[in-house]
Design an enzyme around this catalytic site. Structure first.
Site, PDB file in Angstrom:
ATOM      1  N   SER A  61       0.818  -1.220   0.000  1.00  0.00           N
ATOM      2  CA  SER A  61       0.000   0.000   0.000  1.00  0.00           C
ATOM      3  C   SER A  61       0.848   1.265   0.000  1.00  0.00           C
ATOM      4  CB  SER A  61      -0.907   0.022   1.230  1.00  0.00           C
ATOM      5  OG  SER A  61      -1.605  -1.186   1.352  1.00  0.00           O
TER       6      SER A  61
HETATM    7  N1  SAH Z   1      -0.928  -4.962   3.838  1.00  0.00           N
HETATM    8  C1  SAH Z   1      -0.106  -5.280   2.691  1.00  0.00           C
HETATM    9  C2  SAH Z   1      -0.754  -4.942   1.375  1.00  0.00           C
HETATM   10  C3  SAH Z   1      -1.969  -5.729   1.144  1.00  0.00           C
HETATM   11  S1  SAH Z   1      -2.412  -6.051  -0.526  1.00  0.00           S
HETATM   12  C4  SAH Z   1       1.271  -4.666   2.778  1.00  0.00           C
HETATM   13  O1  SAH Z   1       1.535  -3.910   3.737  1.00  0.00           O
HETATM   14  O2  SAH Z   1       2.100  -4.950   1.924  1.00  0.00           O
HETATM   15  C5  SAH Z   1      -3.757  -7.116  -0.140  1.00  0.00           C
HETATM   16  C6  SAH Z   1      -3.372  -8.507   0.216  1.00  0.00           C
HETATM   17  O3  SAH Z   1      -4.549  -9.162   0.672  1.00  0.00           O
HETATM   18  C7  SAH Z   1      -2.865  -9.316  -0.967  1.00  0.00           C
HETATM   19  O4  SAH Z   1      -1.614  -9.849  -0.678  1.00  0.00           O
HETATM   20  C8  SAH Z   1      -3.929 -10.396  -1.132  1.00  0.00           C
HETATM   21  O5  SAH Z   1      -3.414 -11.641  -1.580  1.00  0.00           O
HETATM   22  C9  SAH Z   1      -4.484 -10.503   0.272  1.00  0.00           C
HETATM   23  N2  SAH Z   1      -5.823 -11.080   0.382  1.00  0.00           N
HETATM   24  C10 SAH Z   1      -6.889 -10.905  -0.446  1.00  0.00           C
HETATM   25  N3  SAH Z   1      -7.958 -11.611   0.001  1.00  0.00           N
HETATM   26  C11 SAH Z   1      -7.566 -12.241   1.143  1.00  0.00           C
HETATM   27  C12 SAH Z   1      -8.199 -13.132   2.069  1.00  0.00           C
HETATM   28  N4  SAH Z   1      -9.469 -13.533   1.918  1.00  0.00           N
HETATM   29  N5  SAH Z   1      -7.474 -13.579   3.118  1.00  0.00           N
HETATM   30  C13 SAH Z   1      -6.195 -13.214   3.293  1.00  0.00           C
HETATM   31  N6  SAH Z   1      -5.533 -12.387   2.454  1.00  0.00           N
HETATM   32  C14 SAH Z   1      -6.204 -11.897   1.397  1.00  0.00           C
END
Ligand code: SAH
Length: 214
Positions: A61
């Protein structure tokens, strides 16, 4: 791997200018080395205020959004925090400096494994990275003072709100998977849940189940 002091100074200025005022959050944003969480080829852009691509088609992000969500959580040192969407592990690292324990869940094995190794190598010892589905939090994980969702949800599942301790706060981007979402903050009160809409954001979608691809 340390970045130019000028870049880090600009990074702090951008966060302040955009309205981040919590000193503990600003200090943490300064301390956590974002360059260690981005792809090797992106290290020179690590302190720009933008999201960047990581493995599995996901993103780390934008720093302002990480700082803003962290500030909105009003963390205290003894809190237990759940993050859904580990991605690079950067947001988890920021949270971990401001609370007692972070459980972070990721549906891609590659991302979960990479983040776990990275966080351990950097010395963040109060974070547990779990491969799993944030829509199905294991009951054994207990309840949380704070929950942060870093992937877009069309709506906030009731089941997730029920994992908030009394007085707990959840923050999540809510809206369509493609396009922009609204950051929503839900507080668990004595009588139920209080909902407040904050700012517009753009996150990758939260998808159900552990990813079949690595
Ligand atoms: N917080 C992260 C960025 C998140 S991007 C950072 O600091 O880098 C969103 C992430 O959520 C992705 O890696 C995606 O694979 C994950 N994601 C999406 N749906 C999800 C779910 N149901 N359970 C766990 N992770 C999930």
């Amino acid at each position: 791997m340390s970045q130019e002091p000028l870049e880090k100074m600009m990074f702090q200025l951008t966060l302040r200018r955009r309205g981040i005022s919590d000193q503990a959050v600003l200090r943490t944003m300064e301390e956590v080395p974002r360059e260690a969480f981005v792809a090797a080829g992106d290290r020179s852009h690590a302190y720009r205020d933008s999201a960047l691509g990581i493995a599995c088609g996901q993103t780390i992000s934008q720093p302002f959004v990480v700082a803003y969500m962290t500030e909105q959580l009003q963390l205290q040192k003894h809190y237990k925090v759940l993050e859904i969407g580990t991605g690079s592990g950067y947001q988890a690292a920021v949270l971990s400096r401001l609370c007692a324990h972070v459980l972070t869940i990721e549906r891609y094995r590659t991302l979960a494994d990479t983040a776990r190794d990275r966080l351990e190598a950097l010395g963040y010892f109060n974070i547990e990275v779990m491969l799993g589905d944030g829509f199905q939090i294991p009951p054994g994980a207990g309840d949380f003072d704070r929950i942060i969702v870093t992937a877009a949800m069309e709506q906030i599942p009731e089941k997730l709100l029920e994992r908030l301790l009394p007085g707990g706060i959840l923050i999540a981007p809510v809206g369509p998977h493609h396009g922009s979402q609204t950051l929503v903050r839900v507080t668990r009160t004595d009588s139920g849940f209080e909902r407040k809409e904050l700012v517009d954001v753009r996150f990758v979608p939260a998808l159900p189940g552990i990813a079949r691809e690595l």
